[in-house]
Design a protein around this motif. Sequence first.
Motif, mmCIF file in Angstrom:
data_model
loop_
_atom_site.group_PDB
_atom_site.id
_atom_site.type_symbol
_atom_site.label_atom_id
_atom_site.label_comp_id
_atom_site.label_asym_id
_atom_site.label_seq_id
_atom_site.Cartn_x
_atom_site.Cartn_y
_atom_site.Cartn_z
ATOM 1 N N VAL A 135 -1.736 5.472 8.310
ATOM 2 C CA VAL A 135 -2.587 4.773 7.357
ATOM 3 C C VAL A 135 -1.626 4.160 6.347
ATOM 4 C CG1 VAL A 135 -4.359 5.002 5.591
ATOM 5 C CG2 VAL A 135 -4.513 6.353 7.689
ATOM 6 N N VAL A 138 -4.979 2.153 1.444
ATOM 7 C CA VAL A 138 -6.344 2.618 1.174
ATOM 8 C C VAL A 138 -6.820 1.858 -0.060
ATOM 9 C CG1 VAL A 138 -7.793 4.583 0.552
ATOM 10 C CG2 VAL A 138 -5.876 4.914 2.117
ATOM 11 N N SER A 154 -11.971 1.474 2.093
ATOM 12 C CA SER A 154 -11.481 0.914 3.354
ATOM 13 C C SER A 154 -10.025 1.310 3.529
ATOM 14 C CB SER A 154 -11.624 -0.608 3.370
ATOM 15 O OG SER A 154 -10.796 -1.194 2.395
ATOM 16 N N ARG A 155 -9.583 1.313 4.776
ATOM 17 C CA ARG A 155 -8.191 1.672 5.046
ATOM 18 C C ARG A 155 -7.607 0.708 6.061
ATOM 19 N NH1 ARG A 155 -9.460 6.879 8.749
ATOM 20 N NH2 ARG A 155 -9.754 5.709 10.656
ATOM 21 N N SER A 156 -6.297 0.567 5.998
ATOM 22 C CA SER A 156 -5.565 -0.231 6.972
ATOM 23 C C SER A 156 -4.652 0.698 7.737
ATOM 24 C CB SER A 156 -4.719 -1.303 6.283
ATOM 25 O OG SER A 156 -5.535 -2.188 5.570
ATOM 26 N N GLU A 157 -4.603 0.518 9.053
ATOM 27 C CA GLU A 157 -3.764 1.352 9.903
ATOM 28 C C GLU A 157 -2.747 0.488 10.620
ATOM 29 O OE1 GLU A 157 -6.337 3.393 12.592
ATOM 30 O OE2 GLU A 157 -7.404 4.427 10.999
#
Length: 170
Positions: A135, A138, A154-157
Motif C-alpha cells: 500500500v 492512503v 481510499s488506498r493506492s497499491e
Amino acid sequence: GKSRWEQAKNLAHQILDDARPGDLASVVVMGAAPFVLVGDPSPYLADVTREIDALKPQDGFCRIEPAVDLVADVLKNSRSNRRRVFFITDMQRASWQSEESAEVSGLGGKLKALSAQADVVVFDVGAPESPNSAVVAVEQRDPIAVLQRPTLVSRSEEHTSELQSQFRIS
C-alpha cells in the motif's frame, strides 16, 4: 515452507557458520527503525548467533537507506582486513528506492561507496512466485473524520515482482 523471517535467520546462521577462524561479525537490523544489534565487530560468532536468534520481526515499512548509513558507520570502526557486507532481504522494491532524487546522493551512491569499502552481497529471501505488493498511499475521502462514524478512505497499491534472486554489487 519456512517464513521469510525464518529463512533470513537460517541464512545468517549459515554465513556465520561459514566464517573463517578470526573473522569478526557485526549485525545491523533493517526494518521500520533500523538499529545496530552488534556494533563492535565481534570474534565471538556463537554470541552473535544467539543475538540473531533473539530477534523478533518488526512491524512497519522498511527503508534500506537508513540501514546502509548504519552499516557504513559500523565499517568505519571495523578493524577487519576482510570486509564483507551481507544484506538479507525480501527485495521489496519500495524498500530499495532512494529517499533522494539524485542517484549520486541517494541510495545508489551510498551502495557504491559501501562497495568500495567491502564486498557487498545481497540475498533475496522473498518468494519469487508471490507478488511484491505494498500500500503506497492512503487518503481520507471525507472532508472531516467524526468519532464513532464511518469515514471513507481510499488506498493506492503497487504490485511488482521482477527483481533478481541474488546479486553482487561490485
